[in-house]
Design an enzyme around this catalytic site. Sequence first.
Site, PDB file in Angstrom:
ATOM      1  N   ASN A  39       0.790  -1.217  -0.072  1.00 18.14           N
ATOM      2  CA  ASN A  39       0.417   0.109   0.093  1.00 18.14           C
ATOM      3  C   ASN A  39       1.046   1.520   0.167  1.00 18.14           C
ATOM      4  OD1 ASN A  39      -2.391  -1.432   0.479  1.00 18.14           O
ATOM      5  ND2 ASN A  39      -1.820  -2.074   2.705  1.00 18.14           N
ATOM      6  N   HIS A 126     -13.861  -2.279   6.957  1.00 19.46           N
ATOM      7  CA  HIS A 126     -12.736  -2.859   7.639  1.00 19.46           C
ATOM      8  C   HIS A 126     -12.589  -3.882   8.352  1.00 19.46           C
ATOM      9  CE1 HIS A 126      -9.808   0.011   5.190  1.00 19.46           C
ATOM     10  NE2 HIS A 126      -9.451  -0.955   5.046  1.00 19.46           N
ATOM     11  N   GLU A 172     -15.591   3.416   4.960  1.00 20.62           N
ATOM     12  CA  GLU A 172     -14.047   3.904   4.215  1.00 20.62           C
ATOM     13  C   GLU A 172     -14.756   4.777   3.119  1.00 20.62           C
ATOM     14  OE1 GLU A 172     -11.965   0.535   3.773  1.00 20.62           O
ATOM     15  OE2 GLU A 172     -12.975  -0.688   4.528  1.00 20.62           O
ATOM     16  N   SER A 176     -11.114  -0.938   0.519  1.00 20.54           N
ATOM     17  CA  SER A 176      -9.882  -1.007   0.210  1.00 20.54           C
ATOM     18  C   SER A 176      -9.298  -2.891  -0.968  1.00 20.54           C
ATOM     19  CB  SER A 176      -9.224  -2.017   1.353  1.00 20.54           C
ATOM     20  OG  SER A 176     -10.024  -3.471   2.222  1.00 20.54           O
ATOM     21  N   ASP A 201     -13.389   6.416   7.490  1.00 20.86           N
ATOM     22  CA  ASP A 201     -11.665   5.553   7.595  1.00 20.86           C
ATOM     23  C   ASP A 201     -11.443   5.836   6.211  1.00 20.86           C
ATOM     24  OD1 ASP A 201      -9.795   3.980   7.682  1.00 20.86           O
ATOM     25  OD2 ASP A 201     -10.724   2.071   7.704  1.00 20.86           O
ATOM     26  N   HIS A 204      -7.103   4.018   2.922  1.00 23.48           N
ATOM     27  CA  HIS A 204      -6.381   4.185   1.247  1.00 23.48           C
ATOM     28  C   HIS A 204      -6.751   5.211   0.469  1.00 23.48           C
ATOM     29  CE1 HIS A 204      -5.743   0.426   2.508  1.00 23.48           C
ATOM     30  NE2 HIS A 204      -6.692  -0.666   2.038  1.00 23.48           N
ATOM     31  N   LYS A 234       0.251   3.801   5.100  1.00 26.17           N
ATOM     32  CA  LYS A 234       0.121   3.352   3.423  1.00 26.17           C
ATOM     33  C   LYS A 234       0.895   4.112   2.368  1.00 26.17           C
ATOM     34  CE  LYS A 234      -3.476   0.313   5.223  1.00 26.17           C
ATOM     35  NZ  LYS A 234      -3.290   0.158   5.927  1.00 26.17           N
TER      36      LYS A 234
END
Length: 387
Positions: A39, A126, A172, A176, A201, A204, A234
């Site tokens: 990542n 997640h 998120e 992901s 979140d 990413h 990441k």
Amino acid sequence: MPDRPATLATDLSRRLAALDRRHRRRTLQGRSGFDFASNDYLGLAEGPELKAVAAAAIERGVPIGAGASRLLRGNHPAHEALEAFAAAYFGAESALYFAGGFTANAALIATLPQRGDLIVHDELIHASAHDGMRLAKANTASAMHNDAQAFDDVISHWRAKGGTGRVWIVVESLYSMDGDRAPLVELIAVADRHDGVLIVDEAHATGALGPRGRGLAAHLEGRHNVITLHTCGKAIGVAGGLVCGPQAMTDFLVNRCRPFIYATAPSPLVAAVTEAALRLVGDADDRRALLAARSALVSRRVEAMTGAPATVSHIVPVRLGRDDRALAVAQALQERGYDVRAIRPPTVPEGTARLRLSLTLNVDEATTLALLDAVQTLLPLPAEAVP
């Protein structure tokens, strides 16, 4: 006399054998081949810039270990400097630094919602959020992926049945395993309508997306009912997680969040390097533009080769369905020098085992195109015929 139970080793070996039969057993693999698995989206983790920052921090006396929790002797100026800079950078009233993004996400969800509240989460959220919810005192409910109306319906149903607590919406910003984006505009409208709090979140997205790499929820930062998590391991290239939101939230976490109170503080050295990394990322529009162009190119190619609509992001799934097929194709690519990993349930839903192409600036465009040619060669083959 009753039979004695199996030894621990025997019992665990049986469980591992069951995973083997289902093609679900995981093993640790070393690094080899071109990076399509990490990542490290902007290619900072092993770059010279952060190595120089770390060396300079050690030279000026920043310690490697904190030695205690932050409420004892572990609080260091490097932690406070990072949090002050992060709050200003992301546009939040305050920030709190944790040693890991997983810990930060689980901790805030376990701590902030109270008994009688409702946590509504996206069905593909997640694992860290699920662990936080297991520890939380609040009620929990799942909503269909990226469907704001489904969130609204769940909340309305709960209210109609007598629910009176606070609503927490957990999503998120960039998912992901699928690389698709949450409908944040619609979700904040749901939160506003139900006097709820939106927890985003950004793991990413932070560093890779949004203005100056501030994530996809940058336009929502600073609102009284928005909390964001920014993972630092990441695209930022270091380690840890920053929870950003109102000052009262930070103060409450310092007083009530057990993973913060009782854990040894994060490394002051890592905190100092993370602050420098955020400064670097803020000025990395050129890197983000290159990553975006690469993402668009790969997404178009994967869509053409599979016929499945592709989301344009630096996470590009190639869905293969069966676990054994995903493993076989991933292994064949690894033998050709490409570090691509198979993702299987329970990380993804049953029947959706896949390759997860993680695009980073650690690999050039020519190598990326060569990988796609290799994938196209392997996809038509059944699992047992993959060389």
